[in-house]
Design an enzyme around this catalytic site. Structure first.
Site, short mmCIF file in Angstrom:
data_model
loop_
_atom_site.label_atom_id
_atom_site.label_comp_id
_atom_site.label_asym_id
_atom_site.label_seq_id
_atom_site.Cartn_x
_atom_site.Cartn_y
_atom_site.Cartn_z
N PHE A 12 -3.38 6.32 1.55
CA PHE A 12 -2.58 7.58 1.30
C PHE A 12 -2.38 7.86 -0.23
CE2 PHE A 12 2.33 6.53 1.00
CZ PHE A 12 2.72 7.97 1.00
N THR A 36 -9.26 0.47 5.20
CA THR A 36 -7.04 0.89 5.31
C THR A 36 -7.67 2.40 4.63
OG1 THR A 36 -6.54 0.20 3.49
CG2 THR A 36 -5.98 -1.66 4.47
N GLY A 102 -14.38 -3.15 -16.67
CA GLY A 102 -15.75 -2.84 -17.00
C GLY A 102 -16.72 -1.33 -16.44
N TYR A 145 -1.53 -9.97 -2.40
CA TYR A 145 -1.19 -8.91 -2.64
C TYR A 145 -0.39 -8.91 -4.04
CZ TYR A 145 0.01 -4.33 -3.54
OH TYR A 145 0.18 -2.92 -3.75
N LYS A 149 -2.35 -8.31 -8.01
CA LYS A 149 -1.84 -7.17 -8.75
C LYS A 149 -1.15 -7.66 -10.05
CE LYS A 149 -2.05 -3.43 -6.29
NZ LYS A 149 -3.23 -2.19 -6.59
#
Ligand code: UDP
Length: 311
Positions: A12, A36, A102, A145, A149
């Protein structure tokens, strides 16, 4: 011509970013494993300056030629996705951030991490400034999640400090717009339910708050942050905070829908409140959301009507 890699580019937010970077004259390489993300999101992009690579970004990355910017946006992004894909969510946030860092280092590119308001967890400070460290449950269903993060942010700062990499971290609050999936998140869920006459599913008593930012606003904030030289995290989101109950009523009113409201169990660790403190974005980027909520919702409703083939 700058050359930019966008991971999660078929998702999205990623697909809107691909469009924006092409419009800014960049050559765009979109990388996505389509877990997804959806190819339909980028199908309409016709440009010899656009290339799609189907790849999992947690594996070794090889890109031919130079890169000026690397934007890491690949990740499942809804609570239902986290339940269904917990290991992939952890891997893309942690290992995917490492791999893309990297690559950015090897190419001497500027790096931007898509971080999240979820790093504040169920916040005890309101609204949330970037200086707040958060209240996250590492072992809850959202932990896969949130912690990935948080690890990602730490990794970005380590590359910045240790390797001198040019880096940015954007903490994205709830963003909505065309091309969202029906992934259980509240904006697509309520619009779909209201359009098809099914009951709107409010989780808990609907007293929890969110603020919803239209995707074009979020993309503008991300663009400005990338073009700035701010290495510390910056919040991007909207501040028109409302309860989920109020949001349900707004959708029903905008659509003139007769759908009922049904109350379901509140998911574990669902944050009670959330709203960004945007002082830093305003000060450093001169940014605040321009497209108002209702206008953004109208455009999003149009998208879902087209999907459902409703006139
Ligand atoms: N929510 C809801 N009904 C739904 C989907 C979500 O009441 O069908 C609530 C959810 O519990 C949360 C808020 O809406 O409090 C926003 O949920 P979403 O999954 O969109 O994003 P979150 O902000 O939780 O990451």
């Amino acid at each position: 011509m700058p050359r930019t890699l966008i991971t999660g580019g078929a998702g999205f937010l990623g697909s809107h970013l691909c469009e924006r970077f092409l419009a800014e004259g960049h050559e765009v390489i979109c990388m996505d494993n389509l877990l997804t993300g959806r190819i339909e999101n980028i199908d309409h992009i016709r440009s010899d300056k656009f290339r799609f690579i189907k790849q999992d970004v947690t594996e070794y990355l090889y890109i031919d030629g130079p890169l000026d910017y690397v934007l890491h946006f690949a990740s499942p992004a809804s609570p239902i996705d986290y339940l269904e894909m917990p290991i992939q969510t952890l891997k893309v946030g942690a290992l995917g951030t490492h791999k893309t860092l990297g690559l950015a280092r090897a190419k001497k590119a500027t790096y931007l991490l898509a971080s999240t308001s979820e790093i504040y967890g169920d916040p005890l400070v309101h609204p949330q400034p970037e200086s707040y460290w958060g209240n996250v449950n590492p072992i809850g269903p959202r932990g896969v999640y949130d912690e990935a993060k948080r690890f990602g942010e730490a990794m970005v700062m380590a590359y910045h400090r240790f390797h001198g990499l040019n880096t940015r971290i954007v903490r994205i609050f709830n963003t909505f717009g065309p091309r969202m999936r029906q992934d259980g998140r509240v904006v697509p869920a309520f619009i779909d339910q209201a359009l098809t006459g099914r009951p709107l599913t409010i989780f808990g008593d609907g007293g929890q708050t969110r603020s919803f930012c239209y995707v074009d606003n979020t993309v503008e904030g991300i663009w400005r942050l990338l073009m700035s030289d701010e290495a510390d995290p910056v919040n991007i989101g909207a501040t028109a905070e409302m309860t989920i109950r109020q949001f349900a009523e707004k959708i029903l009113e905008m659509l003139g829908s007769k759908s009922e409201i049904t109350f379901l169990d509140l998911p574990v660790d669902d944050p009670k409140t959330r709203c960004p403190d945007l002082s830093k974005a305003k000060r450093i980027l001169g940014w605040e959301p321009e497209v108002p909520l209702e206008e953004g919702l109208r455009r999003t409703i149009e998208f879902f009507k087209q999907q459902l083939k409703i006139k």
